[in-house]
Design a protein around this motif. Sequence first.
Motif, PDB file in Angstrom:
ATOM      1  N   PRO A   1       0.824  -1.217   0.000  1.00 53.69           N
ATOM      2  CA  PRO A   1       0.000   0.000   0.000  1.00 53.69           C
ATOM      3  C   PRO A   1       0.858   1.268   0.000  1.00 53.69           C
TER       4      PRO A   1
ATOM      5  N   THR B   1       0.853   5.524  -2.082  1.00 59.34           N
ATOM      6  CA  THR B   1       0.342   6.424  -3.104  1.00 59.34           C
ATOM      7  C   THR B   1       1.530   6.906  -3.927  1.00 59.34           C
TER       8      THR B   1
ATOM      9  N   TRP C   1      -2.937   4.785  -6.519  1.00 65.23           N
ATOM     10  CA  TRP C   1      -3.203   4.383  -5.144  1.00 65.23           C
ATOM     11  C   TRP C   1      -3.239   2.852  -5.077  1.00 65.23           C
TER      12      TRP C   1
ATOM     13  N   LEU D   1      -3.966  -0.426  -2.864  1.00 64.27           N
ATOM     14  CA  LEU D   1      -4.727  -0.837  -1.689  1.00 64.27           C
ATOM     15  C   LEU D   1      -3.932  -1.807  -0.824  1.00 64.27           C
TER      16      LEU D   1
ATOM     17  N   PRO E   1      -8.503  -2.493   6.138  1.00 65.65           N
ATOM     18  CA  PRO E   1      -8.057  -1.253   5.501  1.00 65.65           C
ATOM     19  C   PRO E   1      -8.875  -0.987   4.235  1.00 65.65           C
ATOM     20  N   TYR E   2      -9.304   0.241   4.065  1.00 65.05           N
ATOM     21  CA  TYR E   2     -10.078   0.566   2.867  1.00 65.05           C
ATOM     22  C   TYR E   2      -9.781   1.998   2.435  1.00 65.05           C
ATOM     23  N   LEU E   3     -10.110   2.264   1.199  1.00 66.08           N
ATOM     24  CA  LEU E   3      -9.950   3.585   0.620  1.00 66.08           C
ATOM     25  C   LEU E   3     -11.338   4.182   0.433  1.00 66.08           C
TER      26      LEU E   3
ATOM     27  N   ARG F   1      -9.091   9.096   0.832  1.00 64.57           N
ATOM     28  CA  ARG F   1      -8.370   8.949   2.093  1.00 64.57           C
ATOM     29  C   ARG F   1      -8.332   7.473   2.489  1.00 64.57           C
ATOM     30  N   ARG F   2      -7.284   7.107   3.157  1.00 65.06           N
ATOM     31  CA  ARG F   2      -7.144   5.742   3.670  1.00 65.06           C
ATOM     32  C   ARG F   2      -7.765   5.662   5.062  1.00 65.06           C
ATOM     33  N   GLU F   3      -8.538   4.595   5.261  1.00 64.92           N
ATOM     34  CA  GLU F   3      -9.186   4.361   6.537  1.00 64.92           C
ATOM     35  C   GLU F   3      -8.816   2.951   7.015  1.00 64.92           C
ATOM     36  N   LEU F   4      -8.882   2.748   8.315  1.00 65.63           N
ATOM     37  CA  LEU F   4      -8.561   1.445   8.882  1.00 65.63           C
ATOM     38  C   LEU F   4      -9.536   1.133   9.997  1.00 65.63           C
TER      39      LEU F   4
END
Length: 238
Positions: free
Chosen positions: A197, A199, A212, A214, A222-224, A232-235
């Motif tokens: 992962p 960018t 980007w 993943l 983890p998701y975008l 934005r990246r989220e977890l």
Amino acid sequence: MFIADLHLCAAEGATTRAFEAFIAGPARRAAQLYILGDLFEYWAGDDDLADPYHQHIARLLADLTQHGTAIGFVAGNRDFLIGEAFTATTGVTRLTEPVAITLGERPAVLLHGDTLCTDDHAYQAFRQQVRDPVWQRAFLARPLAERRAIIENIRAHSEAGKRQKAADIMDVNPDAVAAAFRAADCDLMIHGHTHRPATHTHTVDGRPCERWVLADWHGEAPYLAWSDGTLRRELLTV
């Protein structure tokens, strides 16, 4: 939202729990969820839907689509045999890559990512073979137990082969990335597959582009996410 490389299987309880929490939580806030390949550790054919674990995952997906989240699926190198029975059961739409979408007013392209790893010649030859519809029909004509055994053997050889390959061979090829941007005529790419992962910025024919990658799942989700004009990246941790 965008996810990839979950590699779901009954033996990975923590990742399964993360997926359950993701479906029950963040995914319900999404108008559209894209699964960019390798949802399962492997998929031997839609008759494997009879497996209790696969039934459980299918019910989770069906519940999400019935809730109102549209799900688009791009096949990965582990689950390219997902077919019409699976999509009918879950309400998921199978997409053919490259997938062109628009985020806000920005055109983007979605891929699993394995087609970008062109330096891995052995894998690309294997991919071409198993994506052949004639090969797939012949393989799916075999008994399910035999298919599972063949896949397990292939996976074992693949893992052994990875240890002998240079790390850069299994990553994307810059020329393949540039070609994909040109073909899609966009400046934003989202993909998985490499489990790296990050960018990345590229310049393609004088045009600045973003790629980007993943993250894969290991007991976390983890998701975008795209909202309010930004990625934005989220977890989600469980």
